[in-house]
Design an enzyme around this catalytic site. Structure first.
Site, PDB file in Angstrom:
ATOM      1  N   HIS A 132      -0.347  85.463  -9.302  1.00  0.00           N
ATOM      2  CA  HIS A 132      -0.642  85.663 -10.722  1.00  0.00           C
ATOM      3  C   HIS A 132      -2.018  86.311 -10.898  1.00  0.00           C
ATOM      4  O   HIS A 132      -2.518  86.447 -12.000  1.00  0.00           O
ATOM      5  CB  HIS A 132      -0.586  84.300 -11.422  1.00  0.00           C
ATOM      6  CG  HIS A 132      -0.517  84.374 -12.905  1.00  0.00           C
ATOM      7  ND1 HIS A 132      -1.516  83.883 -13.724  1.00  0.00           N
ATOM      8  CD2 HIS A 132       0.423  84.885 -13.740  1.00  0.00           C
ATOM      9  CE1 HIS A 132      -1.201  84.083 -14.983  1.00  0.00           C
ATOM     10  NE2 HIS A 132      -0.031  84.687 -15.033  1.00  0.00           N
ATOM     11  N   LYS A 134      -5.116  89.045 -10.969  1.00  0.00           N
ATOM     12  CA  LYS A 134      -5.338  90.409 -11.456  1.00  0.00           C
ATOM     13  C   LYS A 134      -6.654  90.889 -10.871  1.00  0.00           C
ATOM     14  O   LYS A 134      -7.738  90.651 -11.423  1.00  0.00           O
ATOM     15  CB  LYS A 134      -5.393  90.468 -12.991  1.00  0.00           C
ATOM     16  CG  LYS A 134      -4.047  90.191 -13.670  1.00  0.00           C
ATOM     17  CD  LYS A 134      -3.783  88.739 -13.897  1.00  0.00           C
ATOM     18  CE  LYS A 134      -2.471  88.499 -14.629  1.00  0.00           C
ATOM     19  NZ  LYS A 134      -2.168  87.078 -14.792  1.00  0.00           N
ATOM     20  N   ASP A 139     -13.572 101.199  -3.021  1.00  0.00           N
ATOM     21  CA  ASP A 139     -14.605 101.580  -2.056  1.00  0.00           C
ATOM     22  C   ASP A 139     -15.511 100.421  -1.648  1.00  0.00           C
ATOM     23  O   ASP A 139     -16.671 100.639  -1.257  1.00  0.00           O
ATOM     24  CB  ASP A 139     -15.464 102.725  -2.606  1.00  0.00           C
ATOM     25  CG  ASP A 139     -14.763 104.069  -2.528  1.00  0.00           C
ATOM     26  OD1 ASP A 139     -13.752 104.159  -1.794  1.00  0.00           O
ATOM     27  OD2 ASP A 139     -15.204 105.013  -3.198  1.00  0.00           O
ATOM     28  N   HIS A 332      -3.824  85.996 -24.482  1.00  0.00           N
ATOM     29  CA  HIS A 332      -3.542  85.984 -23.054  1.00  0.00           C
ATOM     30  C   HIS A 332      -4.788  85.682 -22.226  1.00  0.00           C
ATOM     31  O   HIS A 332      -4.706  85.500 -21.017  1.00  0.00           O
ATOM     32  CB  HIS A 332      -2.952  87.332 -22.628  1.00  0.00           C
ATOM     33  CG  HIS A 332      -2.306  87.314 -21.283  1.00  0.00           C
ATOM     34  ND1 HIS A 332      -2.920  87.782 -20.144  1.00  0.00           N
ATOM     35  CD2 HIS A 332      -1.085  86.866 -20.891  1.00  0.00           C
ATOM     36  CE1 HIS A 332      -2.117  87.650 -19.117  1.00  0.00           C
ATOM     37  NE2 HIS A 332      -0.989  87.081 -19.533  1.00  0.00           N
ATOM     38  N   LYS A 334      -7.795  83.803 -20.403  1.00  0.00           N
ATOM     39  CA  LYS A 334      -8.007  82.488 -19.795  1.00  0.00           C
ATOM     40  C   LYS A 334      -9.511  82.374 -19.545  1.00  0.00           C
ATOM     41  O   LYS A 334     -10.019  82.703 -18.465  1.00  0.00           O
ATOM     42  CB  LYS A 334      -7.241  82.355 -18.481  1.00  0.00           C
ATOM     43  CG  LYS A 334      -5.727  82.670 -18.598  1.00  0.00           C
ATOM     44  CD  LYS A 334      -5.438  84.108 -18.265  1.00  0.00           C
ATOM     45  CE  LYS A 334      -3.972  84.402 -17.993  1.00  0.00           C
ATOM     46  NZ  LYS A 334      -3.011  83.972 -18.941  1.00  0.00           N
ATOM     47  N   ASP A 339     -21.932  75.143 -22.726  1.00  0.00           N
ATOM     48  CA  ASP A 339     -23.366  75.090 -23.023  1.00  0.00           C
ATOM     49  C   ASP A 339     -24.031  76.462 -23.020  1.00  0.00           C
ATOM     50  O   ASP A 339     -25.225  76.582 -22.693  1.00  0.00           O
ATOM     51  CB  ASP A 339     -24.083  74.163 -22.033  1.00  0.00           C
ATOM     52  CG  ASP A 339     -23.750  72.700 -22.281  1.00  0.00           C
ATOM     53  OD1 ASP A 339     -23.241  72.397 -23.383  1.00  0.00           O
ATOM     54  OD2 ASP A 339     -23.964  71.877 -21.386  1.00  0.00           O
TER      55      ASP A 339
END
EC number: 2.7.8.-
Length: 424
Positions: A132, A134, A139, A332, A334, A339
């Protein structure tokens, strides 16, 4: 916020920073960051880096769509491979499926692996787990990590969104890139060594990861000697990759440490908010000791979750947690901010699949100026969302309450089965 409040928040933040070592994350200093809050901006930057690549490009994503966003990224990958750059792409067998683009990649010299390409992309060599994550790497000098799939910002099941998806990604440069590179290499080895037993393949794959983490070029990693550690000063970043071999609870533990040390404010935003008992208890304890805890939850993507998640509201509302449901567009992202000094951006939802089963990747930021930008975006989203009123929630009809309980109980039973009891 008043000056006194700002000073108090800064003091609390310094305390959190001084104790960061207990999280057992490998923090590095001397990194530069850029926060992306839209897929379109992220894809433009990614394509520019791919077009400038001279040696290597690596990309790992759950979803890669042949649409207005995916086609330009695919074309950039093909151009890079055709001019001699080594291009590696990992897609998920369930999230992406079979695309005509794959044939174009192979013809151009793009190396492609599918994670868990088993029976209909559901059950494969790695059981029911998915990648899941991404991630992108160009380089060995710039990396990306976040929650943005390679899909058009306005795409949705059954039509087009009125507003772009609410999501985030981080561009990274500096010593932390070596950690992202090591994680991508480890994943590539897992998929390349398909003929070997699973455990043997995983063990071999983790060797370069451990080596890279301990010797990241130019990075000032925390020194560890018989339990003593030298904490970094100033802005720092840690990369947290969750897998089913040695880092099973890595992301969850990062959340627990930050929440446990919060003294003023906790902001959480997640599309699938179904945390296990440890995370729930940590949030409840924080609220009861006076921390301003706010949870922003996505809606209208999976009907079953829309019915199940509200079952949790009663306990949170009773403890003083502020809950809001975001319906302006698809939430979508997350992300979390604690603080105003600690933040995380990544692919991990706060549910059983992300915390116990799937391969996920987050970055943890401390004292970076991008935290203020992320916090502002979250506060704006809270203002745009529908707050859950405790009185109205308590006045739900009995059929609605029963539906919430049944959906939640069913979710827990299914997740316990899928995670072999790992979900609590």
């Amino acid at each position: 916020m008043s000056r006194r409040g700002a000073r108090r928040l800064a003091r609390i933040g310094r305390t959190l920073v001084s104790r960061r070592r207990a999280s057992r994350l490998a923090f590095t200093a001397g990194n530069t960051l850029r926060l992306y809050s839209r897929g379109a901006d992220y894809f433009n930057a990614l394509i520019a880096y791919i077009d400038a690549a001279r040696a290597s490009v690596a990309l790992e994503t759950y979803i890669f769509c042949d649409d207005e966003a995916g086609r330009p990224v695919s074309d950039a990958l093909v151009r890079a491979a055709q001019r001699g750059v080594r291009v590696r792409v990992i897609t998920d067998g369930l999230g992406t499926g079979r695309l005509a683009l794959f044939d174009e990649w192979i013809a151009a010299g793009v190396e492609h692996r599918i994670y868990n390409a088993g029976w209909r992309g559901i059950f494969g060599r790695f059981g029911l787990s998915r990648t899941h994550r991404k991630l992108a790497l160009v380089d060995e000098r710039v990396a990306f990590c976040g929650g943005i799939n390679v899909v058009d910002d306005f795409a949705a099941t059954g039509g087009r969104l009125a507003h772009p998806r609410w999501d985030f990604a981080v561009e990274l440069a500096g010593p932390i890139v070596a950690h992202v590179s090591a994680a991508l290499d480890a994943q590539w080895r897992r998929l390349t060594l398909g003929h070997r037993p699973y455990r043997e393949s995983m063990s071999r794959a983790l060797v370069p990861f451990a080596r890279a983490v301990s010797t990241a070029a130019g990075g000032r990693l925390r020194a560890r000697t018989r339990g003593t550690e030298r904490a970094l000063k100033g802005p720092s970043v840690a990369f947290v990759a969750r897998d089913n071999f040695v880092n099973r609870r890595a992301i969850e533990k990062a959340y627990l440490v930050a929440i446990g040390r919060a003294r003023c404010e906790i902001l959480l935003a997640n599309p699938y908010f179904m945390p296990g008992r440890k995370l729930r208890r940590a949030l409840l304890r924080a609220a009861r000791r006076g921390v301003d805890v706010r949870v922003l939850i996505g809606r209208n993507e999976f009907a079953a979750l829309d019915v199940a998640v509200p079952y949790l509201y009663r306990t949170f509302l009773k403890a003083g947690v502020h809950i809001a449901e975001y319906e302006k567009t698809m939430l979508h992202g997350k992300v979390a901010v604690v603080d105003s000094n600690w933040a995380t951006v990544g692919s991990s939802n706060l549910d059983a699949l992300s915390l116990v089963l799937n391969n996920e990747a987050n970055v943890v930021l401390i004292e970076h100026p991008e935290i203020a930008e992320l916090r502002e975006a979250m506060l704006t989203a809270f203002d745009e969302a529908r707050p859950i009123d405790a009185t109205c929630y308590a006045a739900r009809t009995w059929p609605e309450r029963l539906a919430n309980w049944l959906a939640y109980a069913t979710y827990r039973a299914v997740m316990k089965l899928l995670t072999v009891g790992g979900y609590d």
